[in-house]
Structure formats: C-alpha cells, structure tokens
Design a protein around this motif. Sequence first.
Motif, PDB file in Angstrom:
ATOM      1  N   THR A   1      -4.752   4.450 -13.963  1.00  0.00           N
ATOM      2  CA  THR A   1      -5.400   4.728 -12.688  1.00  0.00           C
ATOM      3  C   THR A   1      -4.320   4.971 -11.641  1.00  0.00           C
ATOM      4  OG1 THR A   1      -7.192   3.229 -13.279  1.00  0.00           O
ATOM      5  CG2 THR A   1      -6.964   3.759 -10.963  1.00  0.00           C
ATOM      6  N   LYS A   2      -4.558   5.924 -10.762  1.00  0.00           N
ATOM      7  CA  LYS A   2      -3.604   6.177  -9.683  1.00  0.00           C
ATOM      8  C   LYS A   2      -3.755   5.086  -8.630  1.00  0.00           C
ATOM      9  CE  LYS A   2      -3.031  10.987 -10.431  1.00  0.00           C
ATOM     10  NZ  LYS A   2      -2.726  12.272  -9.928  1.00  0.00           N
ATOM     11  N   PHE A   3      -2.647   4.544  -8.207  1.00  0.00           N
ATOM     12  CA  PHE A   3      -2.649   3.421  -7.280  1.00  0.00           C
ATOM     13  C   PHE A   3      -3.367   3.746  -5.979  1.00  0.00           C
ATOM     14  CE2 PHE A   3      -0.716   1.153  -3.713  1.00  0.00           C
ATOM     15  CZ  PHE A   3      -1.101  -0.135  -4.037  1.00  0.00           C
ATOM     16  N   LEU A   4      -3.066   4.876  -5.357  1.00  0.00           N
ATOM     17  CA  LEU A   4      -3.673   5.189  -4.059  1.00  0.00           C
ATOM     18  C   LEU A   4      -5.178   5.423  -4.179  1.00  0.00           C
ATOM     19  CD1 LEU A   4      -0.940   7.394  -2.350  1.00  0.00           C
ATOM     20  CD2 LEU A   4      -1.502   5.000  -1.916  1.00  0.00           C
ATOM     21  N   GLY A   5      -5.616   6.050  -5.254  1.00  0.00           N
ATOM     22  CA  GLY A   5      -7.048   6.215  -5.479  1.00  0.00           C
ATOM     23  C   GLY A   5      -7.734   4.878  -5.674  1.00  0.00           C
ATOM     24  N   TYR A   6      -7.077   3.999  -6.417  1.00  0.00           N
ATOM     25  CA  TYR A   6      -7.576   2.639  -6.642  1.00  0.00           C
ATOM     26  C   TYR A   6      -7.700   1.890  -5.317  1.00  0.00           C
ATOM     27  CZ  TYR A   6      -6.892  -2.351  -7.847  1.00  0.00           C
ATOM     28  OH  TYR A   6      -6.966  -3.713  -7.930  1.00  0.00           O
ATOM     29  N   MET A   7      -6.666   1.973  -4.498  1.00  0.00           N
ATOM     30  CA  MET A   7      -6.678   1.266  -3.214  1.00  0.00           C
ATOM     31  C   MET A   7      -7.767   1.820  -2.291  1.00  0.00           C
ATOM     32  SD  MET A   7      -4.626  -1.261  -3.195  1.00  0.00           S
ATOM     33  CE  MET A   7      -4.588  -1.658  -1.468  1.00  0.00           C
ATOM     34  N   LYS A   8      -7.904   3.135  -2.249  1.00  0.00           N
ATOM     35  CA  LYS A   8      -8.920   3.733  -1.384  1.00  0.00           C
ATOM     36  C   LYS A   8     -10.312   3.265  -1.786  1.00  0.00           C
ATOM     37  CE  LYS A   8     -10.584   8.158   0.340  1.00  0.00           C
ATOM     38  NZ  LYS A   8     -10.482   9.611   0.283  1.00  0.00           N
ATOM     39  N   PHE A   9     -10.584   3.267  -3.078  1.00  0.00           N
ATOM     40  CA  PHE A   9     -11.893   2.837  -3.565  1.00  0.00           C
ATOM     41  C   PHE A   9     -12.118   1.345  -3.304  1.00  0.00           C
ATOM     42  CE2 PHE A   9     -14.551   1.029  -6.926  1.00  0.00           C
ATOM     43  CZ  PHE A   9     -15.718   1.746  -6.722  1.00  0.00           C
ATOM     44  N   MET A  10     -11.141   0.529  -3.637  1.00  0.00           N
ATOM     45  CA  MET A  10     -11.303  -0.920  -3.518  1.00  0.00           C
ATOM     46  C   MET A  10     -11.380  -1.368  -2.056  1.00  0.00           C
ATOM     47  SD  MET A  10     -11.712  -1.896  -6.571  1.00  0.00           S
ATOM     48  CE  MET A  10     -11.591  -3.667  -6.502  1.00  0.00           C
ATOM     49  N   ILE A  11     -10.610  -0.758  -1.189  1.00  0.00           N
ATOM     50  CA  ILE A  11     -10.672  -1.094   0.241  1.00  0.00           C
ATOM     51  C   ILE A  11     -12.017  -0.640   0.815  1.00  0.00           C
ATOM     52  CG2 ILE A  11      -9.683  -0.567   2.517  1.00  0.00           C
ATOM     53  CD1 ILE A  11      -8.100  -2.674   0.909  1.00  0.00           C
TER      54      ILE A  11
ATOM     55  N   LEU B   1      -4.967  -6.910  -4.066  1.00  0.00           N
ATOM     56  CA  LEU B   1      -5.140  -5.748  -4.933  1.00  0.00           C
ATOM     57  C   LEU B   1      -3.809  -5.250  -5.494  1.00  0.00           C
ATOM     58  CD1 LEU B   1      -7.789  -3.833  -2.796  1.00  0.00           C
ATOM     59  CD2 LEU B   1      -8.185  -4.957  -4.997  1.00  0.00           C
ATOM     60  N   ILE B   2      -2.769  -5.269  -4.674  1.00  0.00           N
ATOM     61  CA  ILE B   2      -1.440  -4.859  -5.131  1.00  0.00           C
ATOM     62  C   ILE B   2      -0.987  -5.768  -6.263  1.00  0.00           C
ATOM     63  CG2 ILE B   2       1.011  -4.773  -4.484  1.00  0.00           C
ATOM     64  CD1 ILE B   2      -0.037  -3.897  -1.628  1.00  0.00           C
ATOM     65  N   ASN B   3      -1.141  -7.071  -6.064  1.00  0.00           N
ATOM     66  CA  ASN B   3      -0.705  -8.012  -7.092  1.00  0.00           C
ATOM     67  C   ASN B   3      -1.500  -7.898  -8.382  1.00  0.00           C
ATOM     68  OD1 ASN B   3       1.378  -9.127  -5.565  1.00  0.00           O
ATOM     69  ND2 ASN B   3       0.004 -10.581  -4.586  1.00  0.00           N
ATOM     70  N   ASN B   4      -2.746  -7.469  -8.284  1.00  0.00           N
ATOM     71  CA  ASN B   4      -3.611  -7.378  -9.465  1.00  0.00           C
ATOM     72  C   ASN B   4      -3.661  -5.976 -10.069  1.00  0.00           C
ATOM     73  OD1 ASN B   4      -4.334 -10.088  -9.306  1.00  0.00           O
ATOM     74  ND2 ASN B   4      -6.015  -9.655  -7.911  1.00  0.00           N
ATOM     75  N   PHE B   5      -2.981  -5.002  -9.464  1.00  0.00           N
ATOM     76  CA  PHE B   5      -3.036  -3.634  -9.985  1.00  0.00           C
ATOM     77  C   PHE B   5      -2.410  -3.583 -11.369  1.00  0.00           C
ATOM     78  CE2 PHE B   5      -1.410   0.721 -10.480  1.00  0.00           C
ATOM     79  CZ  PHE B   5      -2.607   1.401 -10.375  1.00  0.00           C
ATOM     80  N   ASP B   6      -3.099  -2.888 -12.285  1.00  0.00           N
ATOM     81  CA  ASP B   6      -2.668  -2.804 -13.674  1.00  0.00           C
ATOM     82  C   ASP B   6      -2.333  -1.351 -14.012  1.00  0.00           C
ATOM     83  OD1 ASP B   6      -2.258  -3.028 -16.387  1.00  0.00           O
ATOM     84  OD2 ASP B   6      -4.235  -3.880 -16.831  1.00  0.00           O
ATOM     85  N   PHE B   7      -1.051  -1.086 -14.226  1.00  0.00           N
ATOM     86  CA  PHE B   7      -0.611   0.275 -14.527  1.00  0.00           C
ATOM     87  C   PHE B   7      -1.096   0.750 -15.894  1.00  0.00           C
ATOM     88  CE2 PHE B   7       2.407  -0.773 -11.183  1.00  0.00           C
ATOM     89  CZ  PHE B   7       2.450   0.402 -10.470  1.00  0.00           C
TER      90      PHE B   7
END
Length: 178
Positions: free
Chosen positions: A69-79, A59-65
């Motif tokens: 989207t806020k990174f931590l919100g994205y991670m919480k949802f995706m995890i 997910l970190i490698n595929n995150f698109d700024f």
Amino acid sequence: MNTYEEINELVKMSQKGDKDSLEKLLDILKPLLISKCKHYFGYISEDLYQNGVIKSIELINNFDFTKNTKFLGYMKFMISCFYWDQKKDELNSKEVSVDFDDNQSKDVYVEDFSNIETLEALSVLNATEVKVIEKNLIQGHTLSEIAKQMDISCSWVKQVKSKAIKKLVKYYTLNYSI
C-alpha cells in the motif's frame, strides 16, 4: 518536493524511533490534516489538529510496507476515516449549557440523534444514494466494489456518496438541532 522514496524512508526511520524523521513526516502531513479538518468540520482548531497528529503518529508506527500500500494513500484514507468518526461522535452527542432557576448553568449531556427514524432520514435520498449509503456504510462494501456491482465508475460512486452524506447532514441539522 518529497518523493515517495524519501517519504517511505522517513516512515521507516520514524518506526525505528528517529524523532527528526517523525517531525519531518508530520510537517509533510500537516496540509492533509488541516484539509481534512476543514472538510469534515468546516474549521480547524488546535484540538482537532492535535488529535490528527496523535492519530498520524499511531498510523505511522503501525504502517506495514508488506501490504503493498502506498503510504500517502493510506494516510489520506485513514485520516479521513478518523475525522469522519470524530464528526459522527460530535453529531451523535452534544454538551449544552442549561440555565436553572438559581441562574447557575450546568453542563448536560444530550443524545440528540438516538431516536431518529432511519427510514425518515433516508427519505431525503434518491434510490441510488440509498443504495450506495447502505452498501458502503451499513454493509461495509468499498466504493470500488459498489462501482463494479452497479456498473458505474468509482468516482461517480464517490460523488453519489458525498452528495448523500451532505443531504443527510442537512436533514439532521434542520430537523434535530438543539
């Protein structure tokens, strides 16, 4: 305490291949992974945690700024989605040991939820819960879309969904456990 800017910088550096930044980022995400494991499974195991770490790296490698989207919100949802899928897979199939006459146990793959009548399972839910589950899990609407359609708050929709899922898990556990 890390600020959003510091975390975003760690993400950018990780995406460029900086192993130290990736390690720091994974340390920051560790409580999230542990929390989600406990939430969906009721326990934490090394395998579950490591699967979460592997998914986090992806997910970190595929995150698109550029998606704003806020990174931590994205991670919480995706995890959350990742561990939910893991839990569904665990519930849908189980490996059990069966003793045969020769006293040797064999591993057998058992599909224990494949023939469940959906209407029977949904009968444990009230009308609002059925509507939320149907719109979210079957039709793919977001919780905020459902909230707007039903003219209720998003947090209330989230509570209704959570309560409905708990009821369904309890129903499946009581009626279809091995």
